[in-house]
Design a protein around this motif. Structure first.
Motif, short mmCIF file in Angstrom:
data_model
loop_
_atom_site.label_atom_id
_atom_site.label_comp_id
_atom_site.label_asym_id
_atom_site.label_seq_id
_atom_site.Cartn_x
_atom_site.Cartn_y
_atom_site.Cartn_z
N VAL A 131 12.68 13.66 -0.60
CA VAL A 131 12.95 12.71 0.37
C VAL A 131 14.34 13.05 0.84
CG1 VAL A 131 13.27 10.35 0.93
CG2 VAL A 131 11.17 11.12 0.02
N MET A 132 15.54 13.08 0.00
CA MET A 132 16.87 13.28 0.07
C MET A 132 17.11 14.56 1.07
SD MET A 132 18.93 10.63 -0.91
CE MET A 132 20.26 11.44 -0.54
N LEU A 138 0.65 10.88 8.86
CA LEU A 138 1.15 12.07 8.95
C LEU A 138 1.53 12.61 10.06
CD1 LEU A 138 -1.69 13.62 6.22
CD2 LEU A 138 0.90 13.02 5.66
N ALA A 139 1.35 11.73 11.21
CA ALA A 139 1.47 12.28 12.67
C ALA A 139 2.99 12.85 12.81
CB ALA A 139 0.95 11.31 13.52
N TRP A 140 3.90 12.13 11.96
CA TRP A 140 5.07 12.41 12.58
C TRP A 140 6.01 13.63 11.82
CZ3 TRP A 140 8.48 12.28 8.25
CH2 TRP A 140 7.81 11.54 7.23
N VAL A 141 5.08 13.92 10.81
CA VAL A 141 5.56 15.14 10.13
C VAL A 141 5.56 16.49 10.96
CG1 VAL A 141 5.29 16.59 8.18
CG2 VAL A 141 4.68 14.34 7.65
N ASP A 160 8.01 19.08 10.52
CA ASP A 160 8.85 20.21 10.28
C ASP A 160 9.01 19.88 8.82
OD1 ASP A 160 10.05 22.45 9.69
OD2 ASP A 160 11.91 22.26 10.73
N ALA A 161 8.51 20.45 7.69
CA ALA A 161 8.88 20.35 6.30
C ALA A 161 10.01 21.17 6.00
CB ALA A 161 7.75 21.04 5.45
N GLU A 162 10.65 22.05 6.62
CA GLU A 162 11.55 22.89 6.27
C GLU A 162 12.94 22.35 7.36
OE1 GLU A 162 10.30 24.64 3.14
OE2 GLU A 162 12.32 25.19 4.08
N GLY A 163 12.41 22.03 8.36
CA GLY A 163 13.54 21.72 9.46
C GLY A 163 14.18 20.38 9.53
N GLY A 164 13.57 19.33 8.61
CA GLY A 164 14.35 18.14 8.69
C GLY A 164 13.65 17.05 9.33
N ARG A 165 12.85 17.36 10.25
CA ARG A 165 12.10 16.22 11.17
C ARG A 165 10.96 15.57 10.12
NH1 ARG A 165 13.53 20.46 14.28
NH2 ARG A 165 14.84 19.64 16.01
N ALA A 166 11.05 14.70 9.40
CA ALA A 166 10.01 13.94 8.49
C ALA A 166 10.42 12.55 8.59
CB ALA A 166 10.08 14.92 7.22
N GLY A 167 9.52 11.92 8.17
CA GLY A 167 9.76 10.31 7.90
C GLY A 167 8.57 9.77 7.36
N VAL A 168 8.79 8.63 7.08
CA VAL A 168 7.63 7.80 6.38
C VAL A 168 6.81 6.77 7.50
CG1 VAL A 168 9.00 7.29 4.18
CG2 VAL A 168 9.36 5.77 5.99
N VAL A 188 7.60 19.07 0.64
CA VAL A 188 6.77 18.41 1.34
C VAL A 188 6.56 17.18 0.60
CG1 VAL A 188 4.14 18.04 2.27
CG2 VAL A 188 5.27 20.34 2.13
N ILE A 189 6.46 15.84 1.37
CA ILE A 189 6.27 14.44 0.85
C ILE A 189 4.97 14.13 0.68
CG2 ILE A 189 7.05 12.00 1.18
CD1 ILE A 189 8.97 12.90 3.29
N ASP A 190 4.73 13.74 -0.79
CA ASP A 190 3.43 13.28 -1.20
C ASP A 190 3.37 11.79 -0.95
OD1 ASP A 190 1.00 13.15 -2.48
OD2 ASP A 190 1.79 13.63 -4.42
N PHE A 191 2.36 11.27 -0.20
CA PHE A 191 2.24 9.96 -0.01
C PHE A 191 1.36 9.26 -0.94
CE2 PHE A 191 3.54 11.63 4.16
CZ PHE A 191 4.87 10.64 4.38
#
Length: 585
Positions: free
Chosen positions: A84-85, A17-20, A22-30, A212-215
């Motif tokens: 995710v898309m 979860l450290a790389w999350v 911005d849930a709205e701004g597009g800076r997200a990953g796995v 928000v991505i649910d892992f």
């Protein structure tokens, strides 16, 4: 208990979860372990987003195929796929300045698809006609759902990534859609064409959804893997059982068809035997008629021969009588002529004798006339006898020809009947051989049926074992769910305690007063590291006190220090939203 997803453990959740940011701004990953040599954060973000897209697409396809029916809007893997898309499309998106505010949305590049792909005009028009959508982000979400229902999402996005000169108006040069990762994701989207989705876009509130991505759904444990292997084995056993039952049904149908064919062959055999008996009776009758006709022909020939012999004898006797009478008449004629000669010699002697001689001559002439008339009658009778003989011979010949033609026709009929008899005998032999082969096949089918019955009994025993295993599996699942609920409750209590501690720390910080960074000390944005200028102004985050640009701090949230919404940076915004979502029941 450890939960593994592609080599990750639940203990690595803080790193995940450290790389999350911005849930709205597009800076997200796995989750992705950063190597020491990795320096470019955008490359790391692209790799994380690519891995997350792979996970979500693979999980969606596998779950949808196992689900076995049309997916709807409430299906969790499908919701996570759209989240995710959305993150993938938001990565590296440029901030578009308008007259009143800054605009950062993915609806702009999706609108561009209509110009590049004419079939996408229908989606754009239907999205614009939806009454409940007010924001560009809601329209973009509706567009993604409609494209998935049309099974054209991969085609639309492929047309978009090909035109990079047009995409450069909306994305930065390091964005995911501008790099190779975007082409890889578009290739993965082709696999979604096997999924049927029925999504109701009108009823959903797409404007206010939080992406928000649910892992948690991608975390697996060892017991699930063992249960899946056991379920695969059970499914294989059930498939074998269904296959054997289908074979049994087919064999029963073949046996019934063979029984029906045997019955039909027996009926045809009895019919052929009856026809053979009728043909034999007809042949016997024809042979008796032939014998009768031959005997009648012989009798007729005997009668005709006797009649011909009688007529020949009569004709011969009449010829003999004619010859004798002619000889007598010739003798009488010669004597009369001699007497005439004598009388003519004597005529000279006396005239009295002349009258007598004339009378005698007249008498002789009358007698000669009578003799000639008798001769003519005999000749006529002879001619009539000859004609009658000729007619009798013609009639005999005609009768003989008729008898011969009748005998030939009877012989032809007899030969035909004999041929039919031979053919029927051969057909009867063939039918007997076919019946023997059918009986052998029937015996083989009975043996196979008994073998299949034994296999079905084995399968029934396996089914009982399978039911016992299912009961054990259910009991284990109950125990697992109880333990999982207990762990979740403990985790929730721990997270609540941690969040309370963090809230207390933040409240203490707010009460003590945050140390604001001075404007002179900051020359670059802390997130995007872009240099400040007259056009790119400095802004303080009310939560952490750092200085950011407008694009990285255009979010507003209420803080413990101020109940009104104030400006916060992207990282604080994501962290606060995550805390709020975890606090919700």
């Amino acid at each position: 208990m450890t939960f593994q997803v592609w080599g990750w453990r639940r203990e690595d959740a803080p790193q995940v979860l450290a790389w999350v940011r911005d849930a709205e701004g597009g800076r997200a990953g796995v989750p992705m372990r950063r190597s020491p040599a990795t320096k470019d954060p955008t490359a790391v973000e692209r790799a994380n987003l690519l891995n997350m897209a792979k996970l979500s697409i693979k999980g969606l396809i596998e779950s949808a195929l196992s689900f076995g029916r049309t997916l709807d809007s409430d299906y969790p893997p499908l919701q996570q796929f759209f989240v995710v898309m959305e993150h993938c499309l938001k990565h590296g998106l440029k901030v578009r300045k308008s007259f009143l505010s800054y605009n950062k949305t993915i609806w702009g590049p999706l609108e561009l698809v209509e110009k590049l792909y004419p079939e996408a005009e229908e989606i754009g028009a239907s999205v614009r006609d939806l009454p409940g959508l007010k924001t560009p982000l809601g329209r973009a979400r509706a567009w993604l759902r409609l494209a998935l229902m049309q099974k054209k999402m991969a085609d639309y996005l492929r047309c978009l990534i090909i035109q990079r000169d047009l995409l450069s108006e909306f994305y930065e040069y390091h964005a995911l859609m501008m790099e190779e990762e975007g082409a890889v994701i578009v290739g993965l989207l082709v696999g979604l064409n096997v999924i049927d989705a029925n999504l109701c876009v009108k009823g959903e509130d797409l404007d206010s959804q939080v992406g928000v991505i649910d892992f948690s759904m991608y975390l697996k444990n060892e017991e699930d893997i063992g249960n899946k292997e056991r379920n695969v084995q059970i499914a294989a056993i059930l498939d074998q059982k269904n296959y054997v039952e289908e074979l049994n049904r087919q064999l029963n149908s073949t046996v019934s068809s063979l029984h029906s064919r045997v019955d039909s062959l027996e009926k045809s055999n009895t019919k052929l035997i009856e026809e053979l008996a009728i043909a034999k009776n007809n042949i016997i009758k024809l042979q008796e008629e032939n014998h009768q006709l031959r005997s009648e022909n012989k009798l007729i020939l005997m009668k005709t021969q006797q009649h011909l012999e009688v007529t020949k004898v009569d004709v011969e006797t009449e010829l003999q009588t004619y010859k004798h009478s002619r000889q007598g008449l010739d003798e009488m004629y010669n004597e009369a002529r001699r007497q005439l000669r004598d009388e003519s010699q004597l005529r000279q002697g006396s005239e009295d004798g002349l009258k007598e001689k004339n009378e005698i001559i007249a008498r002789l002439e009358e007698k000669t006339n009578k003799i000639t008339a008798a001769m003519r009658q005999l000749e006529q009778r002879l001619q009539q006898a000859e004609k009658a003989q000729m007619e009798a011979e013609d009639e005999d010949e005609k009768y003989l020809q008729e008898c011969l033609s009748k005998s030939d026709s009877l012989q032809k009929l007899i030969s035909q009947k004999e041929k039919q008899l031979v053919q029927l005998e051969t057909d009867l032999k063939i039918e007997k051989e076919w019946r023997q082969t059918l009986q052998e096949d029937l015996q083989k089918e009975k043996d196979a049926l008994s073998h299949l019955r034994n296999e079905t009994q084995q399968i029934i025993s396996l089914k009982k074992e399978f039911l016992n295993l299912q009961d054990e599996n259910r009991q284990l699942k109950k125990i697992y769910h109880e333990q999982e609920q207990a762990l979740q409750e403990l985790g929730n209590k721990l997270s609540e305690s941690k969040l309370k501690i963090e809230d207390i720390k933040e409240a203490n910080k707010a009460l003590q007063g945050l140390v604001w960074l001075k404007d002179k000390e900051a020359t670059h944005c802390k997130l995007c590291e872009k240099e400040f200028s007259l056009s790119k102004r400095k802004h303080h985050c009310r939560n952490c006190g750092e200085i950011f640009c407008n694009a990285c701090s255009d979010n507003e949230l209420p803080l413990p220090s101020s109940p009104k919404p104030v400006r916060v940076c992207d990282s604080c915004h994501a962290l606060l939203i995550q805390r709020c979502s975890s606090n919700l029941p």
